[in-house]
Design a protein around this motif. Sequence first.
Motif, mmCIF file in Angstrom:
data_model
loop_
_atom_site.group_PDB
_atom_site.id
_atom_site.type_symbol
_atom_site.label_atom_id
_atom_site.label_comp_id
_atom_site.label_asym_id
_atom_site.label_seq_id
_atom_site.Cartn_x
_atom_site.Cartn_y
_atom_site.Cartn_z
ATOM 1 N N GLY A 1 -9.904 -4.789 16.540
ATOM 2 C CA GLY A 1 -9.593 -6.106 16.165
ATOM 3 C C GLY A 1 -11.088 -6.570 16.949
ATOM 4 O O GLY A 1 -11.423 -6.443 17.004
ATOM 5 N N THR B 1 -6.713 -1.833 10.076
ATOM 6 C CA THR B 1 -7.285 -0.763 11.123
ATOM 7 C C THR B 1 -5.654 -0.214 11.600
ATOM 8 O O THR B 1 -5.931 0.939 12.771
ATOM 9 C CB THR B 1 -8.190 -0.834 11.956
ATOM 10 O OG1 THR B 1 -7.883 -1.977 12.523
ATOM 11 C CG2 THR B 1 -8.987 -1.939 10.738
ATOM 12 N N ASP C 1 -7.496 -6.453 13.001
ATOM 13 C CA ASP C 1 -7.346 -5.580 11.536
ATOM 14 C C ASP C 1 -6.072 -5.063 11.074
ATOM 15 O O ASP C 1 -6.287 -3.672 10.937
ATOM 16 C CB ASP C 1 -9.093 -5.682 11.170
ATOM 17 C CG ASP C 1 -9.005 -5.302 9.827
ATOM 18 O OD1 ASP C 1 -8.333 -5.904 8.990
ATOM 19 O OD2 ASP C 1 -9.950 -4.745 9.341
#
Length: 218
Positions: free
Chosen positions: A105, A145, A142
Amino acid sequence: MKKLTAIVLTICTLAVCGTQIYKIETKKDMHSESLAAVTETVEKFIPQEKIEITEVEIRHELLKLGELVTCALEYEGKDELSDSKTLWGYDIPGTEHTIDVAYEGVVKVGYEFDDIEIAVDNDNHKIHITLPEPKVICDGVDNETVKTSTETSFLSNIVNPVESDEVTNHLQKIEAKELDKAIQEDKIFELAEDSAKEQIIALLQSFEELGYIVEIEP
């Protein structure tokens, strides 16, 4: 005697020529000095074009920065969450499921363009910029991911199945933790302010070349 007379005449001729040359050079120097003095006097009476810089021009330059994100801290990690059914405050054996989560992130901090105050003092050749408090522009994991692996048992699949929002809720806790770390430990707001000043001064360098001083607060 004739030789002596010739030598004397030659010396006199050179002396006269030298005097004439000196007078000519002196006149040239005097003429140049007079011309320079006249030019300087005339320039004083010719109105010089005054440079006028507007707030609109400054704001237009700042827009070249695009999104004014002045500091971004990336993070990544792995975490584990587990859940079991309980009875009288004790976990019931065989009902536990475990989820391993890997994630990446970022926390981005910057400024809103409309909140930046700009004042131009053309008389004193100063550009004064006041920065507001920096804001969190982007903060989150994110989702692309995120990787998970789940461990369950036959019993847990029946009495304690994995809920669809378990990972989402856990990631929200991670985001809050990472944001707090960025503010308290990494001092992201202070870093954003220093970076903003550097970027703005670099962007307004052309105005400094015109003799303006760029002042930024806080």
